[in-house]
Design a protein around this motif. Sequence first.
Motif, short mmCIF file in Angstrom:
data_model
loop_
_atom_site.label_atom_id
_atom_site.label_comp_id
_atom_site.label_asym_id
_atom_site.label_seq_id
_atom_site.Cartn_x
_atom_site.Cartn_y
_atom_site.Cartn_z
N THR A 23 0.85 -1.19 0.00
CA THR A 23 0.00 0.00 0.00
C THR A 23 0.88 1.24 0.00
O THR A 23 1.84 1.32 0.77
CB THR A 23 -0.91 0.01 1.24
N LEU A 24 0.55 2.20 -0.85
CA LEU A 24 1.29 3.46 -0.92
C LEU A 24 0.32 4.60 -0.70
O LEU A 24 -0.71 4.69 -1.37
CB LEU A 24 1.97 3.60 -2.29
N LEU A 25 0.65 5.49 0.24
CA LEU A 25 -0.20 6.63 0.55
C LEU A 25 0.52 7.93 0.20
O LEU A 25 1.72 8.08 0.48
CB LEU A 25 -0.57 6.64 2.04
N VAL A 26 -0.22 8.86 -0.38
CA VAL A 26 0.31 10.16 -0.77
C VAL A 26 -0.39 11.23 0.06
O VAL A 26 -1.58 11.48 -0.13
CB VAL A 26 0.08 10.42 -2.28
N PRO A 27 0.31 11.89 0.98
CA PRO A 27 -0.32 12.88 1.85
C PRO A 27 -0.44 14.24 1.19
O PRO A 27 0.14 14.50 0.13
CB PRO A 27 0.64 12.94 3.05
N GLY A 28 -1.18 15.14 1.84
CA GLY A 28 -1.32 16.50 1.36
C GLY A 28 -0.56 17.48 2.24
O GLY A 28 0.21 17.08 3.11
N SER A 47 -5.19 16.85 0.48
CA SER A 47 -4.86 17.42 -0.83
C SER A 47 -3.84 16.59 -1.60
O SER A 47 -3.47 16.95 -2.72
CB SER A 47 -4.35 18.86 -0.68
N GLY A 48 -3.41 15.48 -1.04
CA GLY A 48 -2.58 14.54 -1.80
C GLY A 48 -3.29 14.06 -3.05
O GLY A 48 -2.65 13.61 -4.01
#
Length: 330
Positions: A79-84, A116-117
């Motif tokens: 799993t890859l998460l992209v934060p804002g 906002s990622g």
Amino acid sequence: MDALKTVACLLYPDVMSLDVTGPLQVFASANVELRRQGRAEAYRLLVLADEAGPVATSAGFQLVAERAWRDCDPAELDTLLVPGGQGQAAQSTHQPLLDWLRTAEARVRRLGSVCSGALILAAAGLLDGRRATTHWADVAALRLHAGIEVDGDRLHTYDPLGRDGDAHVFTSAGVTAGIDLALALVEADLGRPLALAVARRLVMFLRRPGGQAQFSALLTPDANQTPRLLSLLEWMAQNLSADLSLETLAERANLSARSLSRLFVRETGMGPGRYVEQLRLDAARALLQDSGASIGTVARLTGFRHPENLRRSFHKHLAVSPQDYAQRFA
């Protein structure tokens, strides 16, 4: 074979710290609950950035990336998460990162964003043809990307069954909605009882009622965005219990009803009737949060007149009753 699922989160300058630490803490807490039950841990956590080392967040303190994303084979990740955060705009034009994310999308089981990622995923073209959400303040920016079905009132768009969302690429709304998303991911991986145990430890709802509209700020007129309507909007906010019908507002603005309706849509993005209801709803929320007033008093002061009208508006826009809202946020 290594049974641990690697959950990675990106890190970049001026990232929102809670977008990173909130979801990762959910997975870490899942490991704690598994150990309490005498079971093996399920997750390995990894933080990636342009380079390994400390990165300053928008809060002023630093978080430490273990590896550079460019040196990480996405096939290693589950799993890859992209934060804002405030630094999102720079990352949305960072072409090497966008290229890496496109490569990662095809190799990871799950790719998601927090807050906002979503705009970074959108810039990479990874939300095209998909339903997506983001922080309520960034919904308009997300809608500028053609081909994305934007739902501004979702806490997240993850659905392991793919019926009302996506199991592969998904998004979440403002800040703490990343925790809601992580709980949904844990539930899909480890089952509802384990996810409930994590939510209980974190003093969270496993599934929060309502969408993110219940957390957005009060409607306040902006002189830069509503130059021709500013004085009327300010008067409306100060006279919520008055007659705010279209005819009354048009007479006060010295415009025809049709002209006023067009002006409202152009400057506020909504018609007069919807704006009045939203304005009254936001004022009612503020009163319920801060004053401890009764439902009847709130309905009268905000122009809903009768508690039943207030209840209908709350259920329509916030998916909760005024009583539940007051208990949760007062």
